[in-house]
Design a protein around this motif. Structure first.
Motif, PDB file in Angstrom:
ATOM      1  N   SER A   1     116.757  77.522   5.871  1.00  0.00           N
ATOM      2  CA  SER A   1     116.253  78.260   7.025  1.00  0.00           C
ATOM      3  C   SER A   1     115.874  77.356   8.195  1.00  0.00           C
ATOM      4  O   SER A   1     115.829  77.809   9.334  1.00  0.00           O
ATOM      5  CB  SER A   1     115.061  79.124   6.634  1.00  0.00           C
ATOM      6  OG  SER A   1     113.998  78.326   6.179  1.00  0.00           O
ATOM      7  N   ARG A   2     115.612  76.071   7.951  1.00  0.00           N
ATOM      8  CA  ARG A   2     115.182  75.202   9.047  1.00  0.00           C
ATOM      9  C   ARG A   2     116.313  74.948  10.037  1.00  0.00           C
ATOM     10  O   ARG A   2     116.061  74.634  11.184  1.00  0.00           O
ATOM     11  CB  ARG A   2     114.564  73.921   8.522  1.00  0.00           C
ATOM     12  CG  ARG A   2     115.522  72.928   7.947  1.00  0.00           C
ATOM     13  CD  ARG A   2     114.841  71.802   7.196  1.00  0.00           C
ATOM     14  NE  ARG A   2     113.773  71.175   7.910  1.00  0.00           N
ATOM     15  CZ  ARG A   2     113.734  69.895   8.221  1.00  0.00           C
ATOM     16  NH1 ARG A   2     114.705  69.108   7.860  1.00  0.00           N
ATOM     17  NH2 ARG A   2     112.710  69.405   8.868  1.00  0.00           N
ATOM     18  N   ALA A   3     117.545  75.108   9.623  1.00  0.00           N
ATOM     19  CA  ALA A   3     118.676  74.924  10.531  1.00  0.00           C
ATOM     20  C   ALA A   3     118.679  75.991  11.629  1.00  0.00           C
ATOM     21  O   ALA A   3     119.209  75.771  12.707  1.00  0.00           O
ATOM     22  CB  ALA A   3     119.977  74.965   9.751  1.00  0.00           C
ATOM     23  N   GLN A   4     118.062  77.126  11.351  1.00  0.00           N
ATOM     24  CA  GLN A   4     118.024  78.233  12.307  1.00  0.00           C
ATOM     25  C   GLN A   4     116.808  78.170  13.230  1.00  0.00           C
ATOM     26  O   GLN A   4     116.709  78.938  14.174  1.00  0.00           O
ATOM     27  CB  GLN A   4     118.026  79.558  11.559  1.00  0.00           C
ATOM     28  CG  GLN A   4     119.243  79.729  10.684  1.00  0.00           C
ATOM     29  CD  GLN A   4     119.083  80.867   9.699  1.00  0.00           C
ATOM     30  OE1 GLN A   4     118.093  81.575   9.707  1.00  0.00           O
ATOM     31  NE2 GLN A   4     120.058  81.026   8.827  1.00  0.00           N
ATOM     32  N   LYS A   5     115.885  77.277  12.954  1.00  0.00           N
ATOM     33  CA  LYS A   5     114.652  77.171  13.738  1.00  0.00           C
ATOM     34  C   LYS A   5     114.855  76.265  14.943  1.00  0.00           C
ATOM     35  O   LYS A   5     115.561  75.270  14.867  1.00  0.00           O
ATOM     36  CB  LYS A   5     113.525  76.590  12.873  1.00  0.00           C
ATOM     37  CG  LYS A   5     113.162  77.450  11.696  1.00  0.00           C
ATOM     38  CD  LYS A   5     112.019  78.313  12.064  1.00  0.00           C
ATOM     39  CE  LYS A   5     111.604  79.164  10.894  1.00  0.00           C
ATOM     40  NZ  LYS A   5     110.967  80.363  11.305  1.00  0.00           N
ATOM     41  N   LYS A   6     114.204  76.590  16.052  1.00  0.00           N
ATOM     42  CA  LYS A   6     114.250  75.735  17.232  1.00  0.00           C
ATOM     43  C   LYS A   6     113.286  74.565  17.054  1.00  0.00           C
ATOM     44  O   LYS A   6     113.546  73.460  17.484  1.00  0.00           O
ATOM     45  CB  LYS A   6     113.861  76.526  18.471  1.00  0.00           C
ATOM     46  CG  LYS A   6     114.908  77.533  18.872  1.00  0.00           C
ATOM     47  CD  LYS A   6     114.514  78.289  20.103  1.00  0.00           C
ATOM     48  CE  LYS A   6     115.575  79.326  20.412  1.00  0.00           C
ATOM     49  NZ  LYS A   6     115.221  80.168  21.530  1.00  0.00           N
ATOM     50  N   SER A   7     112.149  74.832  16.440  1.00  0.00           N
ATOM     51  CA  SER A   7     111.127  73.815  16.198  1.00  0.00           C
ATOM     52  C   SER A   7     110.886  73.736  14.700  1.00  0.00           C
ATOM     53  O   SER A   7     110.731  74.755  14.045  1.00  0.00           O
ATOM     54  CB  SER A   7     109.855  74.231  16.942  1.00  0.00           C
ATOM     55  OG  SER A   7     108.727  73.703  16.329  1.00  0.00           O
ATOM     56  N   VAL A   8     110.855  72.535  14.188  1.00  0.00           N
ATOM     57  CA  VAL A   8     110.695  72.355  12.746  1.00  0.00           C
ATOM     58  C   VAL A   8     109.320  71.756  12.457  1.00  0.00           C
ATOM     59  O   VAL A   8     109.023  70.655  12.879  1.00  0.00           O
ATOM     60  CB  VAL A   8     111.792  71.428  12.183  1.00  0.00           C
ATOM     61  CG1 VAL A   8     111.604  71.242  10.696  1.00  0.00           C
ATOM     62  CG2 VAL A   8     113.156  71.991  12.475  1.00  0.00           C
ATOM     63  N   ASN A   9     108.484  72.504  11.775  1.00  0.00           N
ATOM     64  CA  ASN A   9     107.194  72.006  11.329  1.00  0.00           C
ATOM     65  C   ASN A   9     107.018  72.516   9.904  1.00  0.00           C
ATOM     66  O   ASN A   9     106.291  73.472   9.649  1.00  0.00           O
ATOM     67  CB  ASN A   9     106.062  72.474  12.238  1.00  0.00           C
ATOM     68  CG  ASN A   9     104.751  71.812  11.884  1.00  0.00           C
ATOM     69  OD1 ASN A   9     104.607  71.226  10.814  1.00  0.00           O
ATOM     70  ND2 ASN A   9     103.782  71.906  12.757  1.00  0.00           N
ATOM     71  N   ASP A  10     107.709  71.867   8.988  1.00  0.00           N
ATOM     72  CA  ASP A  10     107.741  72.327   7.600  1.00  0.00           C
ATOM     73  C   ASP A  10     106.381  72.283   6.927  1.00  0.00           C
ATOM     74  O   ASP A  10     106.053  73.154   6.132  1.00  0.00           O
ATOM     75  CB  ASP A  10     108.732  71.499   6.790  1.00  0.00           C
ATOM     76  CG  ASP A  10     110.155  71.690   7.264  1.00  0.00           C
ATOM     77  OD1 ASP A  10     110.506  72.807   7.669  1.00  0.00           O
ATOM     78  OD2 ASP A  10     110.917  70.710   7.221  1.00  0.00           O
ATOM     79  N   ALA A  11     105.573  71.283   7.221  1.00  0.00           N
ATOM     80  CA  ALA A  11     104.259  71.167   6.590  1.00  0.00           C
ATOM     81  C   ALA A  11     103.390  72.363   6.952  1.00  0.00           C
ATOM     82  O   ALA A  11     102.754  72.971   6.090  1.00  0.00           O
ATOM     83  CB  ALA A  11     103.580  69.864   6.996  1.00  0.00           C
ATOM     84  N   ASP A  12     103.370  72.728   8.231  1.00  0.00           N
ATOM     85  CA  ASP A  12     102.581  73.875   8.666  1.00  0.00           C
ATOM     86  C   ASP A  12     103.127  75.164   8.070  1.00  0.00           C
ATOM     87  O   ASP A  12     102.372  76.024   7.629  1.00  0.00           O
ATOM     88  CB  ASP A  12     102.584  73.965  10.190  1.00  0.00           C
ATOM     89  CG  ASP A  12     101.660  75.049  10.693  1.00  0.00           C
ATOM     90  OD1 ASP A  12     100.463  75.025  10.316  1.00  0.00           O
ATOM     91  OD2 ASP A  12     102.119  75.919  11.456  1.00  0.00           O
ATOM     92  N   ARG A  13     104.435  75.272   8.025  1.00  0.00           N
ATOM     93  CA  ARG A  13     105.079  76.461   7.446  1.00  0.00           C
ATOM     94  C   ARG A  13     104.715  76.613   5.965  1.00  0.00           C
ATOM     95  O   ARG A  13     104.392  77.704   5.501  1.00  0.00           O
ATOM     96  CB  ARG A  13     106.586  76.315   7.619  1.00  0.00           C
ATOM     97  CG  ARG A  13     107.363  77.529   7.341  1.00  0.00           C
ATOM     98  CD  ARG A  13     108.801  77.278   7.750  1.00  0.00           C
ATOM     99  NE  ARG A  13     109.633  78.351   7.297  1.00  0.00           N
ATOM    100  CZ  ARG A  13     110.946  78.286   7.215  1.00  0.00           C
ATOM    101  NH1 ARG A  13     111.579  77.198   7.590  1.00  0.00           N
ATOM    102  NH2 ARG A  13     111.642  79.298   6.791  1.00  0.00           N
ATOM    103  N   LEU A  14     104.751  75.518   5.228  1.00  0.00           N
ATOM    104  CA  LEU A  14     104.399  75.563   3.807  1.00  0.00           C
ATOM    105  C   LEU A  14     102.915  75.873   3.623  1.00  0.00           C
ATOM    106  O   LEU A  14     102.540  76.661   2.758  1.00  0.00           O
ATOM    107  CB  LEU A  14     104.763  74.246   3.128  1.00  0.00           C
ATOM    108  CG  LEU A  14     104.423  74.141   1.645  1.00  0.00           C
ATOM    109  CD1 LEU A  14     105.053  75.284   0.843  1.00  0.00           C
ATOM    110  CD2 LEU A  14     104.877  72.798   1.098  1.00  0.00           C
ATOM    111  N   ARG A  15     102.064  75.285   4.454  1.00  0.00           N
ATOM    112  CA  ARG A  15     100.626  75.550   4.372  1.00  0.00           C
ATOM    113  C   ARG A  15     100.350  77.036   4.564  1.00  0.00           C
ATOM    114  O   ARG A  15      99.579  77.643   3.812  1.00  0.00           O
ATOM    115  CB  ARG A  15      99.895  74.726   5.436  1.00  0.00           C
ATOM    116  CG  ARG A  15      98.391  74.824   5.369  1.00  0.00           C
ATOM    117  CD  ARG A  15      97.700  73.981   6.431  1.00  0.00           C
ATOM    118  NE  ARG A  15      98.031  72.568   6.293  1.00  0.00           N
ATOM    119  CZ  ARG A  15      98.788  71.870   7.140  1.00  0.00           C
ATOM    120  NH1 ARG A  15      99.295  72.450   8.210  1.00  0.00           N
ATOM    121  NH2 ARG A  15      99.040  70.609   6.932  1.00  0.00           N
TER     122      ARG A  15
END
Length: 55
Positions: free
Chosen positions: A19-33
């Protein structure tokens, strides 16, 4: 995966690879939190349990 990783930042890219390929901004840590919080889970508690099977 969460129990084996060292941090939120290490875990996010693995869990959200598709799904991160479809995001304009990648903040995986915040997304997981935020995802863990939906289930009343917190990184410190999950990571403290150690590798899967150590309960």
């Amino acid at each position: 995966m969460c129990r084996q990783a060292r941090s939120l930042s290490d875990t996010g890219p693995v869990l959200f690879a598709q799904s991160r390929a479809q995001k304009k901004s990648v903040n995986d840590a915040d997304r997981l939190r935020k995802y863990l919080a939906r289930f009343a889970l917190y990184w410190a508690n999950v990571a403290a349990r150690g590798p899967a099977g150590d309960a």
